[in-house]
Design a protein around this motif. Structure first.
Motif, PDB file in Angstrom:
ATOM      1  N   ASP A   9       0.808  -1.213   0.000  1.00  0.00           N
ATOM      2  CA  ASP A   9       0.000   0.000   0.000  1.00  0.00           C
ATOM      3  C   ASP A   9       0.847   1.271   0.000  1.00  0.00           C
ATOM      4  O   ASP A   9       0.320   2.358  -0.163  1.00  0.00           O
ATOM      5  CB  ASP A   9      -0.910   0.012   1.238  1.00  0.00           C
ATOM      6  CG  ASP A   9      -1.898  -1.129   1.212  1.00  0.00           C
ATOM      7  OD1 ASP A   9      -2.257  -1.532   0.089  1.00  0.00           O
ATOM      8  OD2 ASP A   9      -2.286  -1.599   2.286  1.00  0.00           O
ATOM      9  N   GLU A  12       0.514   3.408  -3.265  1.00  0.00           N
ATOM     10  CA  GLU A  12      -0.784   3.883  -3.723  1.00  0.00           C
ATOM     11  C   GLU A  12      -0.838   5.394  -3.541  1.00  0.00           C
ATOM     12  O   GLU A  12      -0.376   5.938  -2.564  1.00  0.00           O
ATOM     13  CB  GLU A  12      -1.898   3.230  -2.920  1.00  0.00           C
ATOM     14  CG  GLU A  12      -2.056   1.774  -3.245  1.00  0.00           C
ATOM     15  CD  GLU A  12      -3.200   1.155  -2.477  1.00  0.00           C
ATOM     16  OE1 GLU A  12      -4.093   1.892  -2.037  1.00  0.00           O
ATOM     17  OE2 GLU A  12      -3.178  -0.055  -2.319  1.00  0.00           O
ATOM     18  N   ALA A  13      -1.412   6.051  -4.522  1.00  0.00           N
ATOM     19  CA  ALA A  13      -1.532   7.503  -4.469  1.00  0.00           C
ATOM     20  C   ALA A  13      -2.964   7.887  -4.210  1.00  0.00           C
ATOM     21  O   ALA A  13      -3.894   7.215  -4.644  1.00  0.00           O
ATOM     22  CB  ALA A  13      -1.068   8.111  -5.787  1.00  0.00           C
ATOM     23  N   ALA A  14      -3.128   8.980  -3.521  1.00  0.00           N
ATOM     24  CA  ALA A  14      -4.482   9.485  -3.261  1.00  0.00           C
ATOM     25  C   ALA A  14      -5.029  10.063  -4.561  1.00  0.00           C
ATOM     26  O   ALA A  14      -4.282  10.626  -5.364  1.00  0.00           O
ATOM     27  CB  ALA A  14      -4.427  10.549  -2.177  1.00  0.00           C
ATOM     28  N   PRO A  15      -6.299   9.929  -4.826  1.00  0.00           N
ATOM     29  CA  PRO A  15      -6.870  10.479  -6.062  1.00  0.00           C
ATOM     30  C   PRO A  15      -6.781  12.002  -6.075  1.00  0.00           C
ATOM     31  O   PRO A  15      -6.873  12.655  -5.035  1.00  0.00           O
ATOM     32  CB  PRO A  15      -8.312   9.994  -6.039  1.00  0.00           C
ATOM     33  CG  PRO A  15      -8.587   9.661  -4.617  1.00  0.00           C
ATOM     34  CD  PRO A  15      -7.280   9.295  -3.982  1.00  0.00           C
ATOM     35  N   LEU A  16      -6.555  12.547  -7.266  1.00  0.00           N
ATOM     36  CA  LEU A  16      -6.460  13.987  -7.432  1.00  0.00           C
ATOM     37  C   LEU A  16      -7.848  14.607  -7.417  1.00  0.00           C
ATOM     38  O   LEU A  16      -8.807  14.015  -7.910  1.00  0.00           O
ATOM     39  CB  LEU A  16      -5.772  14.319  -8.751  1.00  0.00           C
ATOM     40  CG  LEU A  16      -4.304  13.912  -8.853  1.00  0.00           C
ATOM     41  CD1 LEU A  16      -3.789  14.178 -10.253  1.00  0.00           C
ATOM     42  CD2 LEU A  16      -3.476  14.673  -7.846  1.00  0.00           C
ATOM     43  N   PRO A  17      -7.949  15.815  -6.897  1.00  0.00           N
ATOM     44  CA  PRO A  17      -9.262  16.477  -6.951  1.00  0.00           C
ATOM     45  C   PRO A  17      -9.587  16.861  -8.397  1.00  0.00           C
ATOM     46  O   PRO A  17      -8.700  17.105  -9.214  1.00  0.00           O
ATOM     47  CB  PRO A  17      -9.073  17.717  -6.068  1.00  0.00           C
ATOM     48  CG  PRO A  17      -7.608  17.934  -6.013  1.00  0.00           C
ATOM     49  CD  PRO A  17      -6.960  16.601  -6.200  1.00  0.00           C
ATOM     50  N   ALA A  18     -10.839  16.895  -8.713  1.00  0.00           N
ATOM     51  CA  ALA A  18     -11.274  17.236 -10.071  1.00  0.00           C
ATOM     52  C   ALA A  18     -10.997  18.712 -10.342  1.00  0.00           C
ATOM     53  O   ALA A  18     -11.140  19.559  -9.461  1.00  0.00           O
ATOM     54  CB  ALA A  18     -12.757  16.936 -10.226  1.00  0.00           C
TER      55      ALA A  18
END
Length: 151
Positions: A9, A12-18
């Protein structure tokens, strides 16, 4: 304590904001835009007038002679390996002092001037003339000899 290879883990990267979407239309180019042309409609200023002191070439009141030390020393003084060096600075200095004592004779010797072994020159241009001579006659050591101070 866990080993470095225990967890997958870590990568794993945190999702980017839209990203916000800009629905506004693109701005129209300015009225005075010259469509990307880099020229200017403004006239360039006139060049400043050249002062009279700079316009005329400097008066050269300090003559000197460029001397071919290789010819005058029968080849003993030369610069075959480096165009700006002298192989025997002691001999060059001795010959230079001899020329300085008899400066007028060397500066006015028609045979030496005709052969190009002594060249009259001025203080404002001797460095460029010396560089040209060293390129023109490789291996021959030319150097300036200035007139005696008490003339």
């Amino acid at each position: 304590m866990a080993s470095w290879d225990d967890s997958d883990d870590d990568w794993e990267a945190a999702p980017l904001p839209a990203l916000a979407v800009d629905d506004a239309p693109a701005a129209a180019p300015a009225a005075n835009d010259d469509e990307g042309d880099w020229t200017s409609t403004v006239a360039a200023p006139a060049p400043a007038p050249v002062p009279a002191a700079v316009a005329s070439p400097p008066k050269d009141d300090k003559p000197l002679i460029l001397v071919n030390f290789t010819k005058l020393s029968s080849g003993a003084i030369h610069n075959r390996f480096d165009p700006n060096a002298c192989n025997d600075p002691v001999a060059k200095s001795a010959l230079s002092k001899k020329i300085l004592v008899e400066y007028d004779r060397y500066a006015n010797d028609a045979a030496l001037i005709a052969s190009g072994d002594v060249r009259p020159c001025g203080a404002s241009c001797w460095q460029a003339a010396l560089a040209a001579l060293r390129v023109e006659r490789p291996g021959q050591y030319f150097a300036p000899v200035f007139p005696p101070a008490t003339r």
